[in-house]
Design a protein around this motif. Structure first.
Motif, PDB file in Angstrom:
ATOM      1  N   LEU A   1      54.045  35.738  39.208  1.00 20.08           N
ATOM      2  CA  LEU A   1      53.570  36.939  39.903  1.00 20.08           C
ATOM      3  C   LEU A   1      52.056  37.062  39.757  1.00 20.08           C
ATOM      4  O   LEU A   1      51.504  36.826  38.679  1.00 20.08           O
ATOM      5  N   TYR A   2      51.408  37.455  40.837  1.00 24.42           N
ATOM      6  CA  TYR A   2      49.956  37.624  40.875  1.00 24.42           C
ATOM      7  C   TYR A   2      49.701  38.870  41.729  1.00 24.42           C
ATOM      8  O   TYR A   2      49.409  38.792  42.912  1.00 24.42           O
ATOM      9  N   HIS A   3      49.859  40.036  41.085  1.00 22.68           N
ATOM     10  CA  HIS A   3      49.874  41.305  41.805  1.00 22.68           C
ATOM     11  C   HIS A   3      48.485  41.692  42.321  1.00 22.68           C
ATOM     12  O   HIS A   3      47.463  41.352  41.712  1.00 22.68           O
ATOM     13  N   ARG A   4      48.455  42.446  43.405  1.00 21.86           N
ATOM     14  CA  ARG A   4      47.205  42.992  43.937  1.00 21.86           C
ATOM     15  C   ARG A   4      46.882  44.286  43.186  1.00 21.86           C
ATOM     16  O   ARG A   4      47.092  45.392  43.692  1.00 21.86           O
ATOM     17  N   GLN A   5      46.382  44.143  41.967  1.00 24.26           N
ATOM     18  CA  GLN A   5      46.099  45.290  41.110  1.00 24.26           C
ATOM     19  C   GLN A   5      44.769  45.092  40.388  1.00 24.26           C
ATOM     20  O   GLN A   5      44.146  44.033  40.484  1.00 24.26           O
ATOM     21  N   GLN A   6      44.372  46.096  39.625  1.00 20.11           N
ATOM     22  CA  GLN A   6      43.067  46.086  38.973  1.00 20.11           C
ATOM     23  C   GLN A   6      42.846  44.837  38.131  1.00 20.11           C
ATOM     24  O   GLN A   6      41.813  44.164  38.255  1.00 20.11           O
ATOM     25  N   THR A   7      43.805  44.509  37.271  1.00 21.14           N
ATOM     26  CA  THR A   7      43.617  43.358  36.386  1.00 21.14           C
ATOM     27  C   THR A   7      43.522  42.057  37.178  1.00 21.14           C
ATOM     28  O   THR A   7      42.727  41.177  36.839  1.00 21.14           O
ATOM     29  N   THR A   8      44.324  41.935  38.224  1.00 23.36           N
ATOM     30  CA  THR A   8      44.303  40.720  39.038  1.00 23.36           C
ATOM     31  C   THR A   8      42.977  40.579  39.770  1.00 23.36           C
ATOM     32  O   THR A   8      42.432  39.471  39.888  1.00 23.36           O
ATOM     33  N   ILE A   9      42.438  41.698  40.257  1.00 27.24           N
ATOM     34  CA  ILE A   9      41.145  41.658  40.938  1.00 27.24           C
ATOM     35  C   ILE A   9      40.042  41.232  39.965  1.00 27.24           C
ATOM     36  O   ILE A   9      39.198  40.380  40.288  1.00 27.24           O
ATOM     37  N   LEU A  10      40.061  41.785  38.761  1.00 25.33           N
ATOM     38  CA  LEU A  10      39.068  41.392  37.756  1.00 25.33           C
ATOM     39  C   LEU A  10      39.232  39.924  37.374  1.00 25.33           C
ATOM     40  O   LEU A  10      38.249  39.181  37.253  1.00 25.33           O
ATOM     41  N   PHE A  11      40.472  39.505  37.183  1.00 26.20           N
ATOM     42  CA  PHE A  11      40.767  38.115  36.843  1.00 26.20           C
ATOM     43  C   PHE A  11      40.245  37.184  37.934  1.00 26.20           C
ATOM     44  O   PHE A  11      39.592  36.168  37.655  1.00 26.20           O
ATOM     45  N   THR A  12      40.515  37.527  39.194  1.00 22.68           N
ATOM     46  CA  THR A  12      40.069  36.706  40.322  1.00 22.68           C
ATOM     47  C   THR A  12      38.554  36.681  40.423  1.00 22.68           C
ATOM     48  O   THR A  12      37.952  35.638  40.718  1.00 22.68           O
ATOM     49  N   ALA A  13      37.910  37.820  40.161  1.00 22.77           N
ATOM     50  CA  ALA A  13      36.448  37.876  40.196  1.00 22.77           C
ATOM     51  C   ALA A  13      35.843  36.937  39.159  1.00 22.77           C
ATOM     52  O   ALA A  13      34.841  36.256  39.423  1.00 22.77           O
TER      53      ALA A  13
END
Length: 498
Positions: free
Chosen positions: A73-85
């Motif tokens: 799972l790779y949710h569209r959420q705060q932690t995932t956005i930071l991780f992707t950044a």
């Protein structure tokens, strides 16, 4: 509509394989963790969600050569956005990023993932993708036997020097960032001999016939799409740099230990286990690609103690017979799983509940997680909390005789054993085993109810709050409607799908 349901995946002829860098490639992170114990691997437990997220971000920031990321799972959420950044920032400085995700939950993220893949240093592949990208549910109608089976692995590798695996996906609930719920979870960060083995496992999945570049599935994006997502990620990070959660990241215990050079690895012998990705293509009766037989053989029979932590626990008759046979031989067997109030999958609880009485009657100590005490305990300890109101167990771990501990992605249920792919590490560590045993012996009553039989002669259960000296004769903190739903689901023969 029928034609749409028969959509085909694109050809894989143009897909080029790629592989991990050599394990002896010099890197700063490799020098930092060291490898002065040939043949051994070093392990560090990541229990706290904030610490687990900080560890990942710190490793991304330290990467010099490669980052390999594999998640269910790779949710569209705060932690995932930071991780992707952070991943994008690493790619901008020349680090090769390979992002491998199961396709089940990526419908809303596909456009953004395709935009990231425009970057020359980022590749994104989706595993076991749905042929019909617009009407995914139709895929279950035409090919349920394959599309219902998913890649459940969790693997994070930096420079082929440091490897993290365990129960956590990428999303807020796994990293203590959710406003209304939180998972109690466990990862291990490792270095040394096991990391190149984890990289080989990643390569096996990355180059497998079920792995497809996102741009082949969605269609290639243009350079402007990369510019747009880069700006979007940069803006999000700037706008959230003073948020409550980011402040918790700065103040995490992991950061303090890192700054004080207090991250001490436990160097031990270990074995990496993983299902071969062909497991999804094999008939369920074919076990050659399954890791579980080899894992249980390596774990061996306990002589004194066995602790099992599994959020989704469906032992079936064979499991009940095995665990109760251990008890008959004098083994202290403890199982912790989710209560009905804590579980996020009611159907699994329906499959599990019918085995409780036989387990308890056979001498197994059965505990079920309370859903709401986690926040109160954290606040009492002086820890900042973002407002979570419910805790759910998500860690998957087992110990044998306080000598061996398994940490991984595998639940003890038919889906993990037979349908999805899984992975994990078996560590010959008394230190880590004692760590879990201490939590079970000293702290678990704060978090869980003990389940017992009201009368040895029937199957009626009672739930004991041993800390507050309370007793319940129905599933605690649940409504009559919730209990009816679980009872109704249990009438259907779907156990092997759970």
């Amino acid at each position: 509509m029928i034609v749409a349901g028969c959509a085909q995946l694109p050809s894989r002829e143009s897909i080029q394989p790629s592989y991990a860098i050599k394990a002896d490639t010099p890197s700063t992170i490799g020098d930092a963790v060291g490898n002065v114990h040939p043949g051994l691997s070093g392990f560090y437990p990541l229990v706290d969600g904030v610490d687990a997220f900080v560890a990942r971000l710190a490793l991304i920031d330290s990467a010099e050569h490669t980052i390999d990321v594999q998640y269910y799972l790779y949710h569209r959420q705060q932690t995932t956005i930071l991780f992707t950044a952070f991943l994008l920032k690493a790619a901008d400085r020349g680090v090769r990023v390979r992002l491998l995700l199961d396709d089940l939950s990526q419908a809303d993220s596909e456009i953004d993932l395709a935009a990231l893949a425009v970057h020359p240093n980022i590749e994104v592949r989706l595993f076991n993708p749905f042929p019909n990208r617009r009407f995914r549910a139709l895929g279950f109608v035409s090919n349920y036997s394959l599309l219902s089976r998913r890649m459940h692995n969790k693997s994070f590798i930096v420079d082929n020097k440091v490897f993290i695996t365990g129960g956590r996906n990428i999303g807020n609930a796994y990293f203590s960032a959710e406003d209304h719920s939180e998972f109690i979870d466990l990862d291990v960060m490792s270095a040394g001999d096991i990391v190149p083995k984890a990289s080989k496992a990643f390569d096996l999945y990355w180059n497998h016939q079920l792995s497809y570049p996102v741009e082949d599935l969605h269609g290639s994006r243009d350079e402007q799409s990369l510019v747009n997502i880069t700006e979007s990620l940069r803006t999000y990070v700037l706008q959230n740099q003073d948020s409550n959660y980011v402040e918790q990241l700065r103040e995490s215990e992991f950061v303090k230990r890192l700054q004080n050079d207090e991250i001490q690895f436990d160097w031990q012998e270990s074995t990496l286990f993983f299902d071969h990705p062909d497991k999804l293509l094999n008939d369920v009766s074919e076990k050659s690609a399954n890791m579980s037989p080899s894992l249980f053989k390596e774990m061996g029979q306990p002589e004194h103690k066995a602790i099992i932590v599994s959020p989704y626990f469906i032992p079936k008759e064979q499991g009940v017979e095995l665990l109760t046979s251990w008890v008959k031989k004098g083994v202290d067997v403890t199982v912790l799983t989710n209560s009905l109030a804590a579980t996020d999958v009611s159907a699994v609880h329906a499959g599990y509940k019918k085995y409780r009485a036989d387990l308890i009657r056979g001498g197994v100590k059965l505990w079920e997680l309370k859903p709401s005490d986690l926040v109160a305990i954290k606040r009492k300890a002086g820890r900042k909390v973002t407002g979570s109101s419910q805790a759910s167990l998500h860690a998957k771990t087992m110990t044998i005789d306080d000598k061996k501990i398994f940490v991984g992605t595998m639940n003890l249920d038919p889906r993990s054993f037979d349908l999805n792919t899984e992975m994990g590490v078996l560590i010959n560590s008394e230190k880590l085993s004692h760590f879990l045993a201490h939590w079970v012996d000293k702290k678990m009553p704060d978090y869980a109810w003990k389940v017992e039989l009201k009368n040895p002669n029937d199957d009626q259960l009672i739930w004991l709050d041993t800390v507050n000296n309370k007793q319940f004769e129905k599933e605690p903190q649940t409504s009559s409607w919730r209990r009816f739903q679980v009872w109704f689901i249990s009438l259907f023969p779907i156990e092997d799908e759970l």
